[in-house]
Design an enzyme around this catalytic site. Sequence first.
Site, PDB file in Angstrom:
ATOM      1  CG  HIS A  73       6.393   5.257   5.910  1.00  0.00           C
ATOM      2  ND1 HIS A  73       7.396   6.194   6.039  1.00  0.00           N
ATOM      3  CD2 HIS A  73       5.220   5.930   5.952  1.00  0.00           C
ATOM      4  CE1 HIS A  73       6.838   7.382   6.176  1.00  0.00           C
ATOM      5  NE2 HIS A  73       5.526   7.252   6.118  1.00  0.00           N
ATOM      6  CG  ASP A 125      -2.331   6.343   4.754  1.00  0.00           C
ATOM      7  OD1 ASP A 125      -3.035   7.125   5.397  1.00  0.00           O
ATOM      8  OD2 ASP A 125      -1.295   6.679   4.172  1.00  0.00           O
TER       9      ASP A 125
HETATM   10  N1  CMC Z   1       3.824  -3.841  -1.894  1.00  0.00           N
HETATM   11  C1  CMC Z   1       4.741  -4.678  -2.455  1.00  0.00           C
HETATM   12  N2  CMC Z   1       6.063  -4.410  -2.517  1.00  0.00           N
HETATM   13  C2  CMC Z   1       6.464  -3.228  -2.023  1.00  0.00           C
HETATM   14  C3  CMC Z   1       5.579  -2.300  -1.418  1.00  0.00           C
HETATM   15  C4  CMC Z   1       4.215  -2.648  -1.360  1.00  0.00           C
HETATM   16  N3  CMC Z   1       3.322  -1.822  -0.823  1.00  0.00           N
HETATM   17  N4  CMC Z   1       6.251  -1.213  -1.006  1.00  0.00           N
HETATM   18  C5  CMC Z   1       7.539  -1.433  -1.324  1.00  0.00           C
HETATM   19  N5  CMC Z   1       7.685  -2.660  -1.923  1.00  0.00           N
HETATM   20  C6  CMC Z   1       8.935  -3.304  -2.339  1.00  0.00           C
HETATM   21  C7  CMC Z   1       9.515  -2.682  -3.596  1.00  0.00           C
HETATM   22  O1  CMC Z   1       9.071  -3.331  -4.757  1.00  0.00           O
HETATM   23  C8  CMC Z   1      10.991  -2.857  -3.354  1.00  0.00           C
HETATM   24  O2  CMC Z   1      11.316  -4.193  -3.611  1.00  0.00           O
HETATM   25  P1  CMC Z   1      12.786  -4.596  -4.185  1.00  0.00           P
HETATM   26  O3  CMC Z   1      13.774  -4.175  -3.140  1.00  0.00           O
HETATM   27  O4  CMC Z   1      12.737  -6.075  -4.386  1.00  0.00           O
HETATM   28  O5  CMC Z   1      12.946  -3.825  -5.483  1.00  0.00           O
HETATM   29  C9  CMC Z   1      11.158  -2.648  -1.837  1.00  0.00           C
HETATM   30  O6  CMC Z   1       9.891  -3.036  -1.286  1.00  0.00           O
HETATM   31  C10 CMC Z   1      11.468  -1.198  -1.450  1.00  0.00           C
HETATM   32  O7  CMC Z   1      10.493  -0.340  -2.027  1.00  0.00           O
HETATM   33  P2  CMC Z   1      10.722   1.162  -2.492  1.00  0.00           P
HETATM   34  O8  CMC Z   1       9.756   1.506  -3.555  1.00  0.00           O
HETATM   35  O9  CMC Z   1      12.187   1.360  -2.774  1.00  0.00           O
HETATM   36  O10 CMC Z   1      10.368   1.964  -1.165  1.00  0.00           O
HETATM   37  P3  CMC Z   1      10.087   3.498  -1.061  1.00  0.00           P
HETATM   38  O11 CMC Z   1      10.626   3.915   0.264  1.00  0.00           O
HETATM   39  O12 CMC Z   1      10.568   4.251  -2.236  1.00  0.00           O
HETATM   40  O13 CMC Z   1       8.488   3.565  -1.087  1.00  0.00           O
HETATM   41  C11 CMC Z   1       6.223   3.674  -0.432  1.00  0.00           C
HETATM   42  C12 CMC Z   1       7.691   3.761   0.027  1.00  0.00           C
HETATM   43  C13 CMC Z   1       5.340   4.058   0.768  1.00  0.00           C
HETATM   44  C14 CMC Z   1       5.974   4.675  -1.569  1.00  0.00           C
HETATM   45  C15 CMC Z   1       5.938   2.223  -0.899  1.00  0.00           C
HETATM   46  O14 CMC Z   1       6.177   1.314   0.161  1.00  0.00           O
HETATM   47  C16 CMC Z   1       4.505   2.068  -1.423  1.00  0.00           C
HETATM   48  O15 CMC Z   1       4.268   2.329  -2.599  1.00  0.00           O
HETATM   49  N6  CMC Z   1       3.542   1.646  -0.545  1.00  0.00           N
HETATM   50  C17 CMC Z   1       2.151   1.551  -0.927  1.00  0.00           C
HETATM   51  C18 CMC Z   1       1.515   2.928  -0.883  1.00  0.00           C
HETATM   52  C19 CMC Z   1       1.267   3.401   0.540  1.00  0.00           C
HETATM   53  O16 CMC Z   1       0.745   2.672   1.382  1.00  0.00           O
HETATM   54  N7  CMC Z   1       1.621   4.680   0.783  1.00  0.00           N
HETATM   55  C20 CMC Z   1       1.359   5.339   2.068  1.00  0.00           C
HETATM   56  C21 CMC Z   1       2.598   5.687   2.799  1.00  0.00           C
HETATM   57  S1  CMC Z   1       2.252   6.174   4.482  1.00  0.00           S
HETATM   58  C22 CMC Z   1       1.459   7.698   4.335  1.00  0.00           C
HETATM   59  C23 CMC Z   1       2.361   8.868   4.347  1.00  0.00           C
HETATM   60  O17 CMC Z   1       3.124   9.048   5.317  1.00  0.00           O
HETATM   61  O18 CMC Z   1       2.283   9.648   3.371  1.00  0.00           O
END
Ligand code: CMC
Length: 438
Positions: free
Chosen positions: A315, A373
Amino acid sequence: MLWEEALMDDHTLTVIDNKTGKRIELPVRKSTQGPGAVDITRFFGETGYFTYDPGFLSTASCHSALTFLDGEQGQLLYRGYPIEQLAERSSFLEVAYLMLYGELPTQAELDAFTYIIVHHSMLNEALKSFYRGFYHDAHPMAIMVGVVGSLSAFYHDSTDISNPHHREIAAHRLIAKMPTIAAASYKHSIGEPQVYPDNNLSYSGNLLNMMFSIPCEKFQLDPIAERALDLIFILHIDHEQNASTSTVRLAGSSGANPFACVASGIAALWGPAHGGANEAVLNMLQEIGDVKRIPEFVARAKDKNDPFRLMGFGHRVYKNYDPRARIIRQMCHEVLEKLGDHDDPLFELALRLEEIALKDEYFIERKLYPNVDFYSGLIYRAIGIPANMFTVMFAIARTVGWVAQWMEMIGEENQRIGRPRQLYIGPTRRDYVDVKHR
Ligand code: CMC
């Protein structure tokens, strides 16, 4: 006292331009909880620079008294009330009242509010022909964007946004009609007749009835499914300035009517990084297909060269644990136990994936916990709601947050159109070249 004065902190932040030596003092605004904010409204005028913050990682786009969340503590408050207390003791419509009006209702207020919502749940009959225009296998979210956007064409008697009474009626209509629109989208996609709302049922009971009853049979409403849906709806009502809510506010800041603004919110919600994640979770589980293949997919999720991510994990704000996930996890296990098809391999697969990811160093290190989710998709499946309706369910609940945020913004004095700046990196001025010389 104006909020600007009330929330002004007693210190400033000094910024020094190391090139020119120029210093400016930026006022700091207090919050009632959580970080304060440096007020940069004069920044460009005084320095000639914009501030750069793609993804809004450090930027508060507005002030709001609706929802507070603390990602480190895993805390979520609606109007100050902890989500855990509301989830355990309240109902969706009671929390909707709280969000719109700022306080929990008395019994008389709740009864009056429920009466209003119930009596706004029917759709204009002419909207039925609008549905018929959609192809039979249209995604229900595509139908939702179109139908909700079209509401302003059917209910223009409540689109004068400068009139507080119009704003309130529009808010009531949106909350009341959303389940009817959603169920009709589903019925259209499976070729069954649309079902009218039943004023004797609860908000979520009515939705289940409109989705699953057919004219030729009596429908048995399951109280566990009804309660589970009500709980999911409470958890999804609002979540601060997320992508869809910010979209609603930005659209609303231009003076667009609330039906159009909420339609824009639905469009933003659809993306898999936001509300589309619950559908993506189910698609991912289907793709994994077998418990034996979990290690392969976990390895892919960790591989920097593979774009695959474990959907339903991680998240942007909760870097500890999503408090909604903790509440819904319990309900998910109860629903799977009582309503789930025990032969459905996807449920076992999901629970194994949850277990493995919670123990895996990669996920622990990055604080990637299952989010709301991950569990909501499993509950929906156990209730019999198809995957392409998951984000629609989210949209029904989030409509309360969208209209509450929209009303908060439009009700402000000196409300201005939202207009972000940019860091331009394109070509500098150049002259047009005639096609024959290119
Ligand atoms: N699976 C594998 N690796 C992940 C995931 C995941 N689901 N999410 C983040 N990471 C890794 C990412 O590769 C990064 O690694 P590193 O530091 O080695 O480069 C690290 O964790 C941080 O990730 P980020 O992309 O910088 O995190 P963010 O805050 O920008 O993204 C997110 C948050 C929710 C978009 C992301 O975790 C994601 O894509 N999750 C899957 C989609 C999902 O379940 N979304 C629903 C969110 S909850 C509903 C809502 O409130 O809208």
